[in-house]
Design a protein around this motif. Structure first.
Motif, PDB file in Angstrom:
ATOM      1  N   VAL A 217      44.144  46.233  35.277  1.00  0.00           N
ATOM      2  CA  VAL A 217      42.757  45.965  34.900  1.00  0.00           C
ATOM      3  C   VAL A 217      41.890  46.758  35.862  1.00  0.00           C
ATOM      4  N   ASP A 218      41.053  47.646  35.311  1.00  0.00           N
ATOM      5  CA  ASP A 218      40.259  48.552  36.132  1.00  0.00           C
ATOM      6  C   ASP A 218      38.806  48.515  35.660  1.00  0.00           C
ATOM      7  N   VAL A 219      37.880  48.519  36.607  1.00  0.00           N
ATOM      8  CA  VAL A 219      36.454  48.598  36.293  1.00  0.00           C
ATOM      9  C   VAL A 219      35.909  49.853  36.953  1.00  0.00           C
ATOM     10  N   ASP A 220      35.321  50.730  36.143  1.00  0.00           N
ATOM     11  CA  ASP A 220      34.775  51.976  36.669  1.00  0.00           C
ATOM     12  C   ASP A 220      33.536  52.352  35.866  1.00  0.00           C
ATOM     13  N   ARG A 221      32.409  52.478  36.539  1.00  0.00           N
ATOM     14  CA  ARG A 221      31.141  52.912  35.936  1.00  0.00           C
ATOM     15  C   ARG A 221      30.789  52.121  34.676  1.00  0.00           C
ATOM     16  N   GLY A 222      30.909  50.799  34.760  1.00  0.00           N
ATOM     17  CA  GLY A 222      30.502  49.954  33.650  1.00  0.00           C
ATOM     18  C   GLY A 222      31.507  49.844  32.521  1.00  0.00           C
ATOM     19  N   THR A 223      32.731  50.333  32.712  1.00  0.00           N
ATOM     20  CA  THR A 223      33.755  50.232  31.689  1.00  0.00           C
ATOM     21  C   THR A 223      34.955  49.468  32.232  1.00  0.00           C
ATOM     22  N   LEU A 224      35.352  48.429  31.526  1.00  0.00           N
ATOM     23  CA  LEU A 224      36.536  47.644  31.864  1.00  0.00           C
ATOM     24  C   LEU A 224      37.695  48.210  31.051  1.00  0.00           C
TER      25      LEU A 224
END
Length: 149
Positions: A58-65
């Motif tokens: 599970v990764d969160v980067d620049r407003g995207t999950l």
């Protein structure tokens, strides 16, 4: 929050050009999921039965999950398959997060084949009461507080 798969159009274009099917019994296009809001948080539940918990990312980067998981295909050496309907391979799903979520406090758990992700609202996005200031005849400024009943 927005349920969104940015690669859907690319997948269909590629499939059309290469003559491949967009999804098959062995390689689905996405993992099924539910998304709902309870009080001050969103809950995302994704079905991943038979997936090794160590393969889930599970990764969160620049407003995207981004959710990624892998289910290995069963050993097929010396096996005569009668039917094979269980998906194998890598699954990926992306969800765009709004500005009103607290990405630092996102948490996840995996139980009985279901990945549950809790996405809390940011403090700035929660509803709040605003104090109303008014002037008395004396010119002093006081605030009106809401009484409890």
């Amino acid at each position: 929050m927005l349920r969104f798969d940015p690669f859907r159009d690319v997948d269909s274009l590629t499939s059309a050009m290469l003559g491949a099917s967009s999804g098959s019994d062995r390689a689905p296009r996405f993992m099924p999921m539910d998304l709902y809001k309870v009080d001050d948080l969103y809950v995302l539940s994704a079905d991943l039965p038979g997936v090794d918990p160590g393969s889930i990312d599970v990764d969160v980067d620049r407003g995207t999950l981004t959710l990624t998981a892998h289910r290995s295909a069963p050993e097929s050496t010396g096996v005569q398959w009668i039917t094979s309907e269980r998906f194998a391979g890598t699954f990926r799903r992306q969800v765009s997060l709004g500005d009103g979520v607290d990405t630092e406090r996102i948490s996840a758990s995996y139980d009985n084949g279901v990945l549950s992700i809790t996405i809390p609202l940011a403090e700035r996005a929660k509803p709040r009461k605003v104090d109303i200031a008014h002037r008395e005849l004396t010119g002093e400024q006081t605030s009106i507080e809401q009484g409890t009943t």
